[in-house]
Motif scaffolding. Structure first.
Motif, PDB file in Angstrom:
ATOM      1  N   VAL A  86     -24.471  64.150   3.174  1.00 39.36           N
ATOM      2  CA  VAL A  86     -24.327  62.920   2.394  1.00 39.36           C
ATOM      3  C   VAL A  86     -22.942  62.330   2.642  1.00 39.36           C
ATOM      4  O   VAL A  86     -21.940  63.038   2.620  1.00 39.36           O
ATOM      5  CB  VAL A  86     -24.525  63.180   0.877  1.00 39.36           C
ATOM      6  CG1 VAL A  86     -24.364  61.888   0.085  1.00 39.36           C
ATOM      7  CG2 VAL A  86     -25.888  63.815   0.614  1.00 39.36           C
ATOM      8  N   LEU A  87     -22.928  61.024   2.872  1.00 41.01           N
ATOM      9  CA  LEU A  87     -21.681  60.296   3.066  1.00 41.01           C
ATOM     10  C   LEU A  87     -21.654  59.127   2.089  1.00 41.01           C
ATOM     11  O   LEU A  87     -22.572  58.307   2.070  1.00 41.01           O
ATOM     12  CB  LEU A  87     -21.583  59.775   4.504  1.00 41.01           C
ATOM     13  CG  LEU A  87     -20.348  58.949   4.852  1.00 41.01           C
ATOM     14  CD1 LEU A  87     -19.103  59.832   4.876  1.00 41.01           C
ATOM     15  CD2 LEU A  87     -20.526  58.276   6.204  1.00 41.01           C
ATOM     16  N   ILE A  88     -20.622  59.073   1.260  1.00 41.41           N
ATOM     17  CA  ILE A  88     -20.408  57.949   0.351  1.00 41.41           C
ATOM     18  C   ILE A  88     -19.575  56.928   1.126  1.00 41.41           C
ATOM     19  O   ILE A  88     -18.512  57.259   1.648  1.00 41.41           O
ATOM     20  CB  ILE A  88     -19.638  58.377  -0.919  1.00 41.41           C
ATOM     21  CG1 ILE A  88     -20.320  59.555  -1.612  1.00 41.41           C
ATOM     22  CG2 ILE A  88     -19.417  57.202  -1.844  1.00 41.41           C
ATOM     23  CD1 ILE A  88     -21.473  59.233  -2.465  1.00 41.41           C
ATOM     24  N   CYS A  89     -20.057  55.694   1.203  1.00 37.50           N
ATOM     25  CA  CYS A  89     -19.454  54.687   2.066  1.00 37.50           C
ATOM     26  C   CYS A  89     -19.197  53.408   1.274  1.00 37.50           C
ATOM     27  O   CYS A  89     -20.112  52.880   0.644  1.00 37.50           O
ATOM     28  CB  CYS A  89     -20.413  54.426   3.220  1.00 37.50           C
ATOM     29  SG  CYS A  89     -19.762  53.385   4.510  1.00 37.50           S
ATOM     30  N   SER A  90     -17.964  52.911   1.329  1.00 37.90           N
ATOM     31  CA  SER A  90     -17.612  51.720   0.566  1.00 37.90           C
ATOM     32  C   SER A  90     -16.720  50.789   1.383  1.00 37.90           C
ATOM     33  O   SER A  90     -15.873  51.247   2.142  1.00 37.90           O
ATOM     34  CB  SER A  90     -16.876  52.129  -0.714  1.00 37.90           C
ATOM     35  OG  SER A  90     -16.436  50.998  -1.423  1.00 37.90           O
ATOM     36  N   ASN A  91     -16.913  49.491   1.177  1.00 36.05           N
ATOM     37  CA  ASN A  91     -16.005  48.514   1.771  1.00 36.05           C
ATOM     38  C   ASN A  91     -14.725  48.385   0.954  1.00 36.05           C
ATOM     39  O   ASN A  91     -13.741  47.818   1.410  1.00 36.05           O
ATOM     40  CB  ASN A  91     -16.677  47.138   1.864  1.00 36.05           C
ATOM     41  CG  ASN A  91     -17.483  46.989   3.135  1.00 36.05           C
ATOM     42  OD1 ASN A  91     -17.397  47.811   4.036  1.00 36.05           O
ATOM     43  ND2 ASN A  91     -18.273  45.941   3.205  1.00 36.05           N
ATOM     44  N   GLU A 102     -15.862  63.590  -3.962  1.00 29.55           N
ATOM     45  CA  GLU A 102     -15.270  64.898  -4.230  1.00 29.55           C
ATOM     46  C   GLU A 102     -15.967  65.629  -5.378  1.00 29.55           C
ATOM     47  O   GLU A 102     -16.070  66.850  -5.358  1.00 29.55           O
ATOM     48  CB  GLU A 102     -13.775  64.759  -4.503  1.00 29.55           C
ATOM     49  CG  GLU A 102     -12.999  64.485  -3.226  1.00 29.55           C
ATOM     50  CD  GLU A 102     -11.510  64.285  -3.443  1.00 29.55           C
ATOM     51  OE1 GLU A 102     -11.076  64.028  -4.595  1.00 29.55           O
ATOM     52  OE2 GLU A 102     -10.768  64.392  -2.450  1.00 29.55           O
ATOM     53  N   VAL A 103     -16.468  64.898  -6.342  1.00 31.90           N
ATOM     54  CA  VAL A 103     -17.178  65.520  -7.470  1.00 31.90           C
ATOM     55  C   VAL A 103     -18.414  66.269  -6.973  1.00 31.90           C
ATOM     56  O   VAL A 103     -18.739  67.352  -7.463  1.00 31.90           O
ATOM     57  CB  VAL A 103     -17.585  64.451  -8.520  1.00 31.90           C
ATOM     58  CG1 VAL A 103     -18.529  65.033  -9.561  1.00 31.90           C
ATOM     59  CG2 VAL A 103     -16.352  63.852  -9.176  1.00 31.90           C
ATOM     60  N   TYR A 104     -19.098  65.706  -5.984  1.00 29.86           N
ATOM     61  CA  TYR A 104     -20.362  66.264  -5.497  1.00 29.86           C
ATOM     62  C   TYR A 104     -20.228  66.989  -4.155  1.00 29.86           C
ATOM     63  O   TYR A 104     -21.220  67.423  -3.588  1.00 29.86           O
ATOM     64  CB  TYR A 104     -21.409  65.147  -5.397  1.00 29.86           C
ATOM     65  CG  TYR A 104     -21.580  64.437  -6.709  1.00 29.86           C
ATOM     66  CD1 TYR A 104     -22.357  64.989  -7.722  1.00 29.86           C
ATOM     67  CD2 TYR A 104     -20.929  63.225  -6.959  1.00 29.86           C
ATOM     68  CE1 TYR A 104     -22.490  64.356  -8.946  1.00 29.86           C
ATOM     69  CE2 TYR A 104     -21.065  62.586  -8.177  1.00 29.86           C
ATOM     70  CZ  TYR A 104     -21.838  63.156  -9.161  1.00 29.86           C
ATOM     71  OH  TYR A 104     -21.961  62.529 -10.382  1.00 29.86           O
ATOM     72  N   HIS A 105     -19.007  67.075  -3.640  1.00 30.93           N
ATOM     73  CA  HIS A 105     -18.728  67.722  -2.354  1.00 30.93           C
ATOM     74  C   HIS A 105     -19.416  66.992  -1.192  1.00 30.93           C
ATOM     75  O   HIS A 105     -19.954  67.610  -0.278  1.00 30.93           O
ATOM     76  CB  HIS A 105     -19.110  69.209  -2.387  1.00 30.93           C
ATOM     77  CG  HIS A 105     -18.487  69.933  -3.529  1.00 30.93           C
ATOM     78  ND1 HIS A 105     -17.139  70.245  -3.564  1.00 30.93           N
ATOM     79  CD2 HIS A 105     -19.006  70.365  -4.706  1.00 30.93           C
ATOM     80  CE1 HIS A 105     -16.853  70.844  -4.710  1.00 30.93           C
ATOM     81  NE2 HIS A 105     -17.979  70.931  -5.423  1.00 30.93           N
ATOM     82  N   PHE A 106     -19.380  65.664  -1.245  1.00 28.59           N
ATOM     83  CA  PHE A 106     -19.903  64.818  -0.180  1.00 28.59           C
ATOM     84  C   PHE A 106     -18.738  64.327   0.667  1.00 28.59           C
ATOM     85  O   PHE A 106     -17.586  64.328   0.237  1.00 28.59           O
ATOM     86  CB  PHE A 106     -20.627  63.586  -0.747  1.00 28.59           C
ATOM     87  CG  PHE A 106     -21.844  63.866  -1.575  1.00 28.59           C
ATOM     88  CD1 PHE A 106     -22.643  64.971  -1.362  1.00 28.59           C
ATOM     89  CD2 PHE A 106     -22.206  62.985  -2.585  1.00 28.59           C
ATOM     90  CE1 PHE A 106     -23.774  65.201  -2.126  1.00 28.59           C
ATOM     91  CE2 PHE A 106     -23.335  63.204  -3.357  1.00 28.59           C
ATOM     92  CZ  PHE A 106     -24.119  64.316  -3.127  1.00 28.59           C
ATOM     93  N   ASP A 107     -19.035  63.875   1.864  1.00 24.92           N
ATOM     94  CA  ASP A 107     -18.035  63.192   2.677  1.00 24.92           C
ATOM     95  C   ASP A 107     -17.937  61.752   2.205  1.00 24.92           C
ATOM     96  O   ASP A 107     -18.822  61.257   1.509  1.00 24.92           O
ATOM     97  CB  ASP A 107     -18.417  63.249   4.160  1.00 24.92           C
ATOM     98  CG  ASP A 107     -18.211  64.634   4.735  1.00 24.92           C
ATOM     99  OD1 ASP A 107     -17.157  65.239   4.485  1.00 24.92           O
ATOM    100  OD2 ASP A 107     -19.128  65.120   5.445  1.00 24.92           O
TER     101      ASP A 107
END
Length: 181
Positions: A86-91, A102-107
């Motif tokens: 899982v990758l959290i991606c934001s502009n 970081e809460v969910y240990h995702f990139d």
């Protein structure tokens, strides 16, 4: 698309319209639309995809915050326990993507510059992330869905959590309604 007309005059116009419609659908039409992200079946998601990309603003949290509603929080917790990258991606240039990830240990990737590919692709290379089939979940056609489509991802448009948007985003949302139909 039907091709008819007198002496071929309408024929060209109709075929161009068909081409434009199919082009719009190819780049901007999401594969699915959901009201909220937590409506997506995680078992099915993980069966079909090995990379999940999640937008932040108005998809996971209301724009400008990192507060996630309880149902979405449960969904993210369950997702974090499954065998999927899982990758959290934001502009957004803020640390929202990092904080949530970081809460969910995702990139995570902030200042992603969606719909451009280069920051996203560079992040995958830097992290050594390899995938066979990806899915992109986000609330905007002209950033999330367009980039996902260009990368060959399955795309799911999530209805925005809030109507509190930048002026440019409000204009794009008006155009989005015309494209989705």
């Amino acid at each position: 698309c039907h091709k008819s007309g007198i002496n071929g005059i309408d024929l060209h116009h109709k075929s161009m319209q068909c081409y434009n419609d199919s082009m719009l659908k190819a780049y901007f039409k999401p594969d699915a639309i959901k009201k909220r992200i937590h409506e997506i079946d995680l078992v099915d998601l993980v069966k079909r995809f090995d990379l999940v990309v999640l937008d932040v603003d108005n998809t996971l949290a209301i724009k400008g915050t990192i507060q996630i509603d309880l149902e979405t929080e449960r969904w993210l917790r369950a997702l974090s326990e499954l065998d999927v990258h899982v990758l959290i991606c934001s502009n957004n240039p803020t640390r929202a993507a990092k904080t949530i990830a970081e809460v969910y240990h995702f990139d995570w990737l902030n200042l992603a510059l969606k719909p451009f590919k280069f920051r996203f692709q560079r992040k995958l290379m830097q992290m050594g992330i390899h995938y066979q089939k990806g899915v992109w979940l986000g609330d905007q056609l002209f950033t999330d869905i367009w980039l996902g489509k260009r990368l060959g991802f399955h795309t799911i448009l999530i209805e925005p959590l809030s109507t509190n948007d930048y002026l440019s985003t409000r204009i794009l949302r008006f155009i989005e309604k015309k494209v989705i139909g």
